[in-house]
Scaffold this active site. Structure first.
Site, PDB file in Angstrom:
ATOM      1  N   ASN A 191       8.983  -4.219  -1.875  1.00  0.00           N
ATOM      2  CA  ASN A 191       8.947  -2.787  -2.133  1.00  0.00           C
ATOM      3  C   ASN A 191       9.875  -1.995  -1.212  1.00  0.00           C
ATOM      4  O   ASN A 191      10.410  -0.964  -1.612  1.00  0.00           O
ATOM      5  CB  ASN A 191       7.519  -2.274  -2.000  1.00  0.00           C
ATOM      6  CG  ASN A 191       6.624  -2.797  -3.099  1.00  0.00           C
ATOM      7  OD1 ASN A 191       6.839  -2.511  -4.265  1.00  0.00           O
ATOM      8  ND2 ASN A 191       5.628  -3.592  -2.733  1.00  0.00           N
ATOM      9  N   SER A 192      10.058  -2.470   0.016  1.00  0.00           N
ATOM     10  CA  SER A 192      10.901  -1.749   0.972  1.00  0.00           C
ATOM     11  C   SER A 192      12.280  -2.353   1.124  1.00  0.00           C
ATOM     12  O   SER A 192      13.260  -1.630   1.323  1.00  0.00           O
ATOM     13  CB  SER A 192      10.218  -1.701   2.348  1.00  0.00           C
ATOM     14  OG  SER A 192       8.987  -1.030   2.281  1.00  0.00           O
ATOM     15  N   ASP A 218       5.940 -12.779  -4.729  1.00  0.00           N
ATOM     16  CA  ASP A 218       6.034 -13.023  -3.287  1.00  0.00           C
ATOM     17  C   ASP A 218       4.782 -13.687  -2.756  1.00  0.00           C
ATOM     18  O   ASP A 218       4.846 -14.569  -1.893  1.00  0.00           O
ATOM     19  CB  ASP A 218       6.333 -11.719  -2.538  1.00  0.00           C
ATOM     20  CG  ASP A 218       5.329 -10.616  -2.832  1.00  0.00           C
ATOM     21  OD1 ASP A 218       4.511 -10.747  -3.784  1.00  0.00           O
ATOM     22  OD2 ASP A 218       5.359  -9.593  -2.121  1.00  0.00           O
ATOM     23  N   ARG A 219       3.620 -13.281  -3.276  1.00  0.00           N
ATOM     24  CA  ARG A 219       2.366 -13.913  -2.850  1.00  0.00           C
ATOM     25  C   ARG A 219       2.349 -15.392  -3.222  1.00  0.00           C
ATOM     26  O   ARG A 219       1.949 -16.248  -2.424  1.00  0.00           O
ATOM     27  CB  ARG A 219       1.170 -13.205  -3.483  1.00  0.00           C
ATOM     28  CG  ARG A 219       0.952 -11.771  -3.028  1.00  0.00           C
ATOM     29  CD  ARG A 219      -0.248 -11.147  -3.725  1.00  0.00           C
ATOM     30  NE  ARG A 219      -1.481 -11.876  -3.435  1.00  0.00           N
ATOM     31  CZ  ARG A 219      -2.628 -11.693  -4.106  1.00  0.00           C
ATOM     32  NH1 ARG A 219      -2.676 -10.826  -5.101  1.00  0.00           N
ATOM     33  NH2 ARG A 219      -3.701 -12.388  -3.778  1.00  0.00           N
ATOM     34  N   THR A 226      -3.142  14.341  20.692  1.00  0.00           N
ATOM     35  CA  THR A 226      -3.191  14.119  19.251  1.00  0.00           C
ATOM     36  C   THR A 226      -2.367  12.896  18.864  1.00  0.00           C
ATOM     37  O   THR A 226      -2.797  12.074  18.042  1.00  0.00           O
ATOM     38  CB  THR A 226      -2.684  15.362  18.506  1.00  0.00           C
ATOM     39  OG1 THR A 226      -3.533  16.464  18.816  1.00  0.00           O
ATOM     40  CG2 THR A 226      -2.691  15.143  16.997  1.00  0.00           C
TER      41      THR A 226
END
Length: 250
Positions: A10-11, A100-101, A183
Site C-alpha cells: 500500500n505504501s 503478500d500474506r 502532549t
C-alpha cells in the site's frame, strides 16, 4: 535464471533480483506512475529472465505485470491462492487472502524445522499469518490457518492527528515513562504502548493457539523496532520477495 521479484504494498513497491543472492532491494512509492516509469524502475533492480509479483494494490497490478514482461521477456507469476502451495489452505476465504500474506507465509514456513510458524509483516498494516506444525509422520500437509490484521504505527499516528481537532502529528518514539509529561509525549506513550502491548498480546495468544511452540519471523519496515521489544526469532527483510521466488519455483 536471474529472477525479478516484486512486492507491491500500500505504501511502497519493493523489487530485487535473485541470482543466488538478492540484489539491492529497490523501493519506490506506490504511486500512479505510468508503464514506462515502472519499467525503468524495475530494470534498475538488475537483469532478469523470469519474474513474479505479489500485489495488494489492484490499480498497480497490471502495470507492474507488463513492466515485468518488458524487463524479463517472460510472463510473470502472480502470487495467489491458486498456485501450488507447500501447505494446504484452511482459510475459509482464500480468494480474499492478500498475495503478500501468502508469500510471507510460504517463505516463513520454509525456515522452520517442522514447527508451527508465525509470520509478522509490519508495515502500513501489521499482519499475522500462521502455518501449523508438520504433522507427525508427514502423512498430511501442514495448514495455513489464517491470522490477524491490525493498523500499523504510522496509520494509527496519522489517524489520531487527522480525526481530532487539536492533537498534533508527532514523531514516533517510545518514551521512558508511560506517563507523558507533555502532549507530544502523551501521544507517543499512548501509541507506542498500544502497539507494543497489543502486538505482544496477540503474539502470545497466537503462539498459545498453535500449541505453545512456534517460530516467529518478522518482516516489513517496523519489524526491527518490534524485534527490539518482543519475542521475535528472526527478522527477514526480504521475506515476501523470498515467498514470491519460492512460489514461482514451484
Amino acid at each position: 535464471m536471474p529472477f525479478l521479484a516484486v512486492d507491491a504494498g500500500n505504501s511502497s513497491v519493493k523489487a530485487a533480483v535473485w541470482d543466488g543472492a538478492w540484489s539491492e532491494v529497490r523501493r519506490y512509492p506506490s504511486d500512479g506512475a505510468g508503464l514506462a516509469v515502472w519499467t525503468e524502475r524495475l530494470r534498475a533492480a538488475g537483469r532478469a529472465d523470469l519474474g513474479g509479483i505479489a500485489s495488494v494494490v489492484p490499480r498497480l497490478t497490471e502495470t507492474l505485470a507488463q513492466a515485468v514482461r518488458d524487463v524479463t521477456g517472460a510472463e510473470p507469476v502472480q502470487v495467489s491462492a491458486a498456485l501450488p502451495l507447500p501447505f494446504r489452505l484452511a482459510y475459509r476465504t482464500p480468494l480474499t487472502l492478500g498475495a503478500d500474506r501468502l508469500a510471507a507465509a510460504v517463505a516463513a514456513h520454509a525456515l522452520t524445522d517442522g514447527r508451527a510458524v508465525v509470520a509478522i509483516d509490519a508495515g502500513t498494516a501489521i499482519t499475522f499469518d500462521v502455518v501449523s506444525a508438520e504433522p507427525p509422520g508427514r502423512r498430511s500437509q501442514p495448514a495455513f490457518l489464517g491470522g490477524a490484521i491490525l493498523p500499523g504505527p504510522d496509520l494509527l499516528r496519522r489517524a489520531l492527528a487527522r480525526d481530532t481537532g487539536q492533537l498534533p502529528d508527532v514523531p514516533w518514539a517510545l518514551p521512558a515513562s508511560p506517563i507523558g509529561g507533555s502532549t507530544v509525549e502523551s501521544i507517543q506513550a499512548g501509541l507506542s504502548v498500544l502497539v507494543l502491548d497489543g502486538v505482544a498480546g496477540l503474539l502470545g495468544r497466537t503462539v498459545e493457539a498453535v500449541g505453545g511452540d512456534a517460530l516467529v519471523v518478522a518482516t516489513g519496515g517496523w519489524a526491527p523496532w518490534l524485534a527490539e521489544h518482543l519475542a521475535v526469532d528472526r527478522v527477514v527483510p526480504t521475506l515476501v520477495l523470498d515467498g514470491v521466488r519460492q512460489l514461482a519455483a514451484r
